[in-house]
Structures are given as structure tokens and as C-alpha cells.
Write a protein that holds these residues in place. Structure first.
Motif, PDB file in Angstrom:
ATOM      1  N   ALA A  65      36.602  34.843  41.598  1.00 16.52           N
ATOM      2  CA  ALA A  65      37.439  34.416  40.172  1.00 16.52           C
ATOM      3  C   ALA A  65      37.995  35.669  39.731  1.00 16.52           C
ATOM      4  O   ALA A  65      39.231  35.574  39.132  1.00 16.52           O
ATOM      5  CB  ALA A  65      36.343  33.758  39.417  1.00 16.52           C
ATOM      6  N   MET A  66      37.465  36.792  39.602  1.00 19.88           N
ATOM      7  CA  MET A  66      38.070  38.067  38.888  1.00 19.88           C
ATOM      8  C   MET A  66      39.275  38.690  39.695  1.00 19.88           C
ATOM      9  O   MET A  66      40.263  38.842  39.237  1.00 19.88           O
ATOM     10  CB  MET A  66      37.122  39.051  39.034  1.00 19.88           C
ATOM     11  N   LYS A  68      41.255  36.623  41.620  1.00 14.94           N
ATOM     12  CA  LYS A  68      42.448  35.740  41.116  1.00 14.94           C
ATOM     13  C   LYS A  68      42.756  36.020  39.844  1.00 14.94           C
ATOM     14  O   LYS A  68      44.114  35.925  39.573  1.00 14.94           O
ATOM     15  CB  LYS A  68      41.918  34.292  41.464  1.00 14.94           C
ATOM     16  N   LYS A  69      42.041  36.024  38.981  1.00 15.81           N
ATOM     17  CA  LYS A  69      42.450  36.563  37.585  1.00 15.81           C
ATOM     18  C   LYS A  69      43.514  37.630  37.661  1.00 15.81           C
ATOM     19  O   LYS A  69      44.263  38.036  36.859  1.00 15.81           O
ATOM     20  CB  LYS A  69      41.241  36.824  36.753  1.00 15.81           C
ATOM     21  N   THR A  72      46.940  36.773  38.853  1.00 17.29           N
ATOM     22  CA  THR A  72      47.646  36.246  37.915  1.00 17.29           C
ATOM     23  C   THR A  72      48.107  36.782  36.674  1.00 17.29           C
ATOM     24  O   THR A  72      49.105  36.591  36.358  1.00 17.29           O
ATOM     25  CB  THR A  72      47.084  34.635  37.583  1.00 17.29           C
ATOM     26  N   MET A  73      46.976  37.534  36.216  1.00 17.68           N
ATOM     27  CA  MET A  73      47.083  37.946  34.690  1.00 17.68           C
ATOM     28  C   MET A  73      47.695  39.299  34.729  1.00 17.68           C
ATOM     29  O   MET A  73      48.461  39.670  33.835  1.00 17.68           O
ATOM     30  CB  MET A  73      46.074  37.880  33.893  1.00 17.68           C
ATOM     31  N   GLU A  74      47.457  40.253  35.488  1.00 17.26           N
ATOM     32  CA  GLU A  74      47.748  41.344  35.846  1.00 17.26           C
ATOM     33  C   GLU A  74      48.609  42.001  36.849  1.00 17.26           C
ATOM     34  O   GLU A  74      48.945  43.266  37.016  1.00 17.26           O
ATOM     35  CB  GLU A  74      46.273  42.440  35.854  1.00 17.26           C
ATOM     36  N   GLY A  83      37.475  42.296  42.834  1.00 17.20           N
ATOM     37  CA  GLY A  83      37.144  41.491  41.879  1.00 17.20           C
ATOM     38  C   GLY A  83      35.775  41.661  41.552  1.00 17.20           C
ATOM     39  O   GLY A  83      35.491  41.732  40.253  1.00 17.20           O
ATOM     40  N   HIS A  87      34.388  42.858  37.694  1.00 16.55           N
ATOM     41  CA  HIS A  87      33.502  42.052  36.881  1.00 16.55           C
ATOM     42  C   HIS A  87      32.341  42.864  36.512  1.00 16.55           C
ATOM     43  O   HIS A  87      31.970  42.844  35.498  1.00 16.55           O
ATOM     44  CB  HIS A  87      32.851  40.917  37.890  1.00 16.55           C
TER      45      HIS A  87
END
Length: 135
Positions: A65-66, A68-69, A72-74, A83, A87
Motif C-alpha cells: 500500500a505504501m 503504491k502511495k 501515485t502521490m510522490e 514501501g 511505512h
């Protein structure tokens, strides 16, 4: 801080097992010789070991999840082990005693080899939809 898959906490004293987890590249499921050499003769257990102040467990799903985050965000294409490292760094940074301090994280992997990983399914589908259709 040493990050290890929650599903395979061997460095914290759990029984060595070939545990299935998704944090490729970390948590081999066996006591590692280089970690053993940090404090020869001491059993693997929670707490510090040589230059390692503590071990933090992160689940495969948290690492994915991290990852992917971060993509997409950074705009950072990293793998699930990176990730997991991020985390864990965020967990440490949220501690009250860390207020005003700098936390540095080292990403152990790039994400290019994980582009076919299920964590990127939605992004691959969005990219397909955005491309013009050729006949």
C-alpha cells in the motif's frame, strides 16, 4: 531501525520458517549471518542488536500500500520492501520523542521489476484507457 515482514519475524526470535510474504528482498525467513555478526553469541530477540536499535515489523499489505502511495502521490516508483521501509519510518516519525527530529529512510528497491505486481493493477488499467486505441 531494521524493517522485517510481520509475517516472518525471525530477526526478533520467531522460529525460522519459509514464510510467504510479499516484501521481496527482506525477511528471508532465516537468521542472517550479517545480523548475527552484529552481536555474536546473542540470541535473535526483540530489542537492539549491535548497531540496530530496534526491529520494526511491517505487513506485506502495508508495504504494498505504501509503495503504491509513493508511486501515485510522490512519483516514486519503488518496490514493496521500500514501501515497508517508508511505512516503518513514518511509524517511528510519529512517536512523541521524535518531534522536531529528522527521520531518514533508505529505499532498498526500485519498482520497475514490480510493474506486473497486483498493487499496480489499477494504474496499468488507467494507463491502457488513456492510450489511443490502434487498429
Amino acid at each position: 531501525v531494521c524493517v522485517e515482514a510481520s509475517e516472518s519475524r525471525v530477526l526478533q526470535g520467531a522460529e525460522p520458517t519459509p514464510s510467504a510474504h510479499g516484501l521481496l528482498g527482506i525477511s528471508a525467513g532465516i537468521p542472517l549471518p550479517f545480523v548475527e555478526q552484529l552481536a555474536p553469541g546473542l540470541p535473535f530477540a526483540p530489542g537492539s542488536r549491535g548497531i540496530i536499535d530496534e526491529f520494526v515489523g511491517v505487513s506485506s499489505s502495508e508495504g504494498a500500500a505504501m509503495s503504491k502511495k509513493l508511486a501515485t502521490m510522490e512519483g516514486l516508483l519503488v518496490g514493496p520492501s521500500s514501501g515497508a521501509a517508508c511505512h516503518a519510518a513514518l511509524m517511528v516519525a510519529k512517536r512523541p520523542e521524535m518531534c522536531g527530529k529528522t527521520v531518514v529512510v533508505i529505499f532498498p528497491s526500485s519498482g520497475e521489476r514490480y510493474l506486473q505486481h497486483p498493487m499496480f493493477d489499477r494504474l496499468r488499467e488507467e494507463a491502457k484507457q488513456a492510450l489511443p486505441q490502434c487498429n
